[in-house]
Design a protein around this motif. Structure first.
Motif, PDB file in Angstrom:
ATOM      1  N   MET A   1      37.394  50.382  43.310  1.00 50.44           N
ATOM      2  CA  MET A   1      38.003  49.660  44.526  1.00 50.44           C
ATOM      3  C   MET A   1      39.001  50.616  44.983  1.00 50.44           C
ATOM      4  SD  MET A   1      38.892  45.983  45.108  1.00 50.44           S
ATOM      5  CE  MET A   1      37.842  45.876  44.032  1.00 50.44           C
ATOM      6  N   ASP A   2      38.444  50.959  46.567  1.00 50.12           N
ATOM      7  CA  ASP A   2      39.043  51.957  47.259  1.00 50.12           C
ATOM      8  C   ASP A   2      39.937  51.550  48.233  1.00 50.12           C
ATOM      9  OD1 ASP A   2      39.797  54.316  48.539  1.00 50.12           O
ATOM     10  OD2 ASP A   2      38.015  54.290  49.730  1.00 50.12           O
ATOM     11  N   SER A   3      41.362  51.098  47.651  1.00 44.93           N
ATOM     12  CA  SER A   3      42.538  50.376  48.189  1.00 44.93           C
ATOM     13  C   SER A   3      43.302  51.544  49.023  1.00 44.93           C
ATOM     14  CB  SER A   3      43.465  49.723  47.588  1.00 44.93           C
ATOM     15  OG  SER A   3      42.764  48.682  46.681  1.00 44.93           O
ATOM     16  N   ASN A   4      42.805  52.765  49.009  1.00 47.33           N
ATOM     17  CA  ASN A   4      43.691  53.825  49.679  1.00 47.33           C
ATOM     18  C   ASN A   4      42.995  54.043  50.924  1.00 47.33           C
ATOM     19  OD1 ASN A   4      45.680  53.948  47.572  1.00 47.33           O
ATOM     20  ND2 ASN A   4      44.157  55.375  46.394  1.00 47.33           N
ATOM     21  N   ALA A   5      41.920  53.649  51.315  1.00 50.86           N
ATOM     22  CA  ALA A   5      41.434  53.762  52.589  1.00 50.86           C
ATOM     23  C   ALA A   5      42.138  53.425  53.843  1.00 50.86           C
ATOM     24  CB  ALA A   5      39.969  53.015  52.872  1.00 50.86           C
ATOM     25  N   ILE A  30      45.008  36.419  42.331  1.00 53.37           N
ATOM     26  CA  ILE A  30      45.048  37.690  43.392  1.00 53.37           C
ATOM     27  C   ILE A  30      46.082  38.619  42.982  1.00 53.37           C
ATOM     28  CG2 ILE A  30      45.652  38.238  45.743  1.00 53.37           C
ATOM     29  CD1 ILE A  30      44.361  35.341  46.406  1.00 53.37           C
ATOM     30  N   TYR A  31      47.305  38.409  42.690  1.00 55.76           N
ATOM     31  CA  TYR A  31      48.315  39.365  42.386  1.00 55.76           C
ATOM     32  C   TYR A  31      47.971  39.946  40.886  1.00 55.76           C
ATOM     33  CZ  TYR A  31      51.222  37.999  46.228  1.00 55.76           C
ATOM     34  OH  TYR A  31      51.702  37.718  47.505  1.00 55.76           O
ATOM     35  N   ARG A  32      47.466  39.108  40.235  1.00 62.04           N
ATOM     36  CA  ARG A  32      47.314  39.723  38.900  1.00 62.04           C
ATOM     37  C   ARG A  32      45.927  40.666  38.774  1.00 62.04           C
ATOM     38  NH1 ARG A  32      46.638  35.176  36.128  1.00 62.04           N
ATOM     39  NH2 ARG A  32      44.630  35.020  36.566  1.00 62.04           N
ATOM     40  N   ARG A  33      45.174  40.379  39.701  1.00 65.69           N
ATOM     41  CA  ARG A  33      43.770  41.245  39.590  1.00 65.69           C
ATOM     42  C   ARG A  33      44.359  42.630  40.443  1.00 65.69           C
ATOM     43  NH1 ARG A  33      38.179  38.442  40.832  1.00 65.69           N
ATOM     44  NH2 ARG A  33      38.509  36.910  38.837  1.00 65.69           N
ATOM     45  N   ALA A  34      45.048  42.459  41.452  1.00 60.78           N
ATOM     46  CA  ALA A  34      45.747  43.719  42.191  1.00 60.78           C
ATOM     47  C   ALA A  34      46.493  44.537  41.195  1.00 60.78           C
ATOM     48  CB  ALA A  34      46.487  43.114  43.455  1.00 60.78           C
ATOM     49  N   ALA A  35      47.238  43.941  40.620  1.00 63.31           N
ATOM     50  CA  ALA A  35      47.834  44.582  39.425  1.00 63.31           C
ATOM     51  C   ALA A  35      47.140  45.404  38.434  1.00 63.31           C
ATOM     52  CB  ALA A  35      48.943  43.913  38.635  1.00 63.31           C
ATOM     53  N   MET A  36      45.984  44.844  38.207  1.00 62.06           N
ATOM     54  CA  MET A  36      44.843  45.593  37.222  1.00 62.06           C
ATOM     55  C   MET A  36      44.071  46.248  37.885  1.00 62.06           C
ATOM     56  SD  MET A  36      43.839  41.980  35.128  1.00 62.06           S
ATOM     57  CE  MET A  36      42.324  42.449  35.173  1.00 62.06           C
ATOM     58  N   GLY A  37      44.058  46.462  39.126  1.00 57.95           N
ATOM     59  CA  GLY A  37      43.290  47.229  40.018  1.00 57.95           C
ATOM     60  C   GLY A  37      41.854  46.840  40.345  1.00 57.95           C
ATOM     61  N   PRO A  40      42.143  44.379  45.811  1.00 58.13           N
ATOM     62  CA  PRO A  40      42.643  45.178  46.717  1.00 58.13           C
ATOM     63  C   PRO A  40      44.382  44.813  46.625  1.00 58.13           C
ATOM     64  CG  PRO A  40      40.658  44.467  48.009  1.00 58.13           C
ATOM     65  CD  PRO A  40      40.774  43.665  46.668  1.00 58.13           C
ATOM     66  N   LYS A  41      45.025  46.078  46.792  1.00 57.16           N
ATOM     67  CA  LYS A  41      46.581  45.622  46.708  1.00 57.16           C
ATOM     68  C   LYS A  41      46.736  45.464  48.014  1.00 57.16           C
ATOM     69  CE  LYS A  41      47.589  48.843  43.023  1.00 57.16           C
ATOM     70  NZ  LYS A  41      47.488  47.887  42.111  1.00 57.16           N
ATOM     71  N   GLN A  42      48.230  44.581  48.147  1.00 61.21           N
ATOM     72  CA  GLN A  42      48.359  44.205  49.455  1.00 61.21           C
ATOM     73  C   GLN A  42      49.440  45.345  50.043  1.00 61.21           C
ATOM     74  OE1 GLN A  42      49.534  43.113  46.341  1.00 61.21           O
ATOM     75  NE2 GLN A  42      51.461  42.722  46.350  1.00 61.21           N
ATOM     76  N   ILE A  43      49.848  45.121  51.236  1.00 59.35           N
ATOM     77  CA  ILE A  43      50.449  46.330  52.048  1.00 59.35           C
ATOM     78  C   ILE A  43      51.708  45.459  52.564  1.00 59.35           C
ATOM     79  CG2 ILE A  43      48.498  47.468  52.839  1.00 59.35           C
ATOM     80  CD1 ILE A  43      48.803  46.120  55.655  1.00 59.35           C
ATOM     81  N   ARG A  44      52.752  46.178  52.480  1.00 59.34           N
ATOM     82  CA  ARG A  44      53.894  45.700  52.979  1.00 59.34           C
ATOM     83  C   ARG A  44      54.098  45.559  54.437  1.00 59.34           C
ATOM     84  NH1 ARG A  44      57.416  42.951  50.459  1.00 59.34           N
ATOM     85  NH2 ARG A  44      56.803  43.960  48.527  1.00 59.34           N
ATOM     86  N   LEU A  45      54.553  44.705  55.045  1.00 62.14           N
ATOM     87  CA  LEU A  45      54.704  44.378  56.517  1.00 62.14           C
ATOM     88  C   LEU A  45      56.191  44.367  56.627  1.00 62.14           C
ATOM     89  CD1 LEU A  45      51.763  41.823  57.022  1.00 62.14           C
ATOM     90  CD2 LEU A  45      51.646  44.364  57.367  1.00 62.14           C
ATOM     91  N   GLY A  59      35.403  44.167  51.640  1.00 67.22           N
ATOM     92  CA  GLY A  59      34.416  44.992  50.720  1.00 67.22           C
ATOM     93  C   GLY A  59      34.538  44.368  49.316  1.00 67.22           C
ATOM     94  N   PHE A  60      35.827  43.788  48.868  1.00 69.95           N
ATOM     95  CA  PHE A  60      35.689  43.255  47.532  1.00 69.95           C
ATOM     96  C   PHE A  60      34.698  42.121  47.405  1.00 69.95           C
ATOM     97  CE2 PHE A  60      37.228  39.341  45.233  1.00 69.95           C
ATOM     98  CZ  PHE A  60      37.382  39.802  44.041  1.00 69.95           C
ATOM     99  N   LEU A  61      34.522  41.426  48.494  1.00 70.77           N
ATOM    100  CA  LEU A  61      33.619  40.254  48.534  1.00 70.77           C
ATOM    101  C   LEU A  61      32.062  40.808  48.538  1.00 70.77           C
ATOM    102  CD1 LEU A  61      35.069  37.521  50.907  1.00 70.77           C
ATOM    103  CD2 LEU A  61      35.011  37.597  48.257  1.00 70.77           C
TER     104      LEU A  61
END
Length: 75
Positions: A1-5, A30-37, A40-45, A59-61
């Protein structure tokens, strides 16, 4: 999963309610899966605000559909 794009030009930021609606996943998943990689990880706004890039959710879908389609031939 390329969350750094880097975000694409015109990429929308989705809030948790929209991410839940689009994916069918609940907030905790969602939060559990993001923590596991595996999501996609959330971005801080802001101090109390996060969101997800629409392109990363799409992309995830797409990846989930590709995995499903790849398994069709293995059954």
């Amino acid at each position: 999963m390329d969350s750094n794009a880097a975000p694409r030009k015109g990429d929308s930021v989705l809030r948790i309610q929209e991410v839940e609606r689009r994916t069918g996943l609940r907030r905790a998943s969602i939060y559990r899966r993001a923590a596991m990689g595996t999501f996609p990880k959330q971005i801080r706004l802001g101090p109390n605000t996060t969101g997800w890039l629409e392109s990363e959710i799409d992309g995830f879908l797409a990846e989930a559909v590709a995995k499903r389609d790849a398994q069709v031939g293995t059954k």
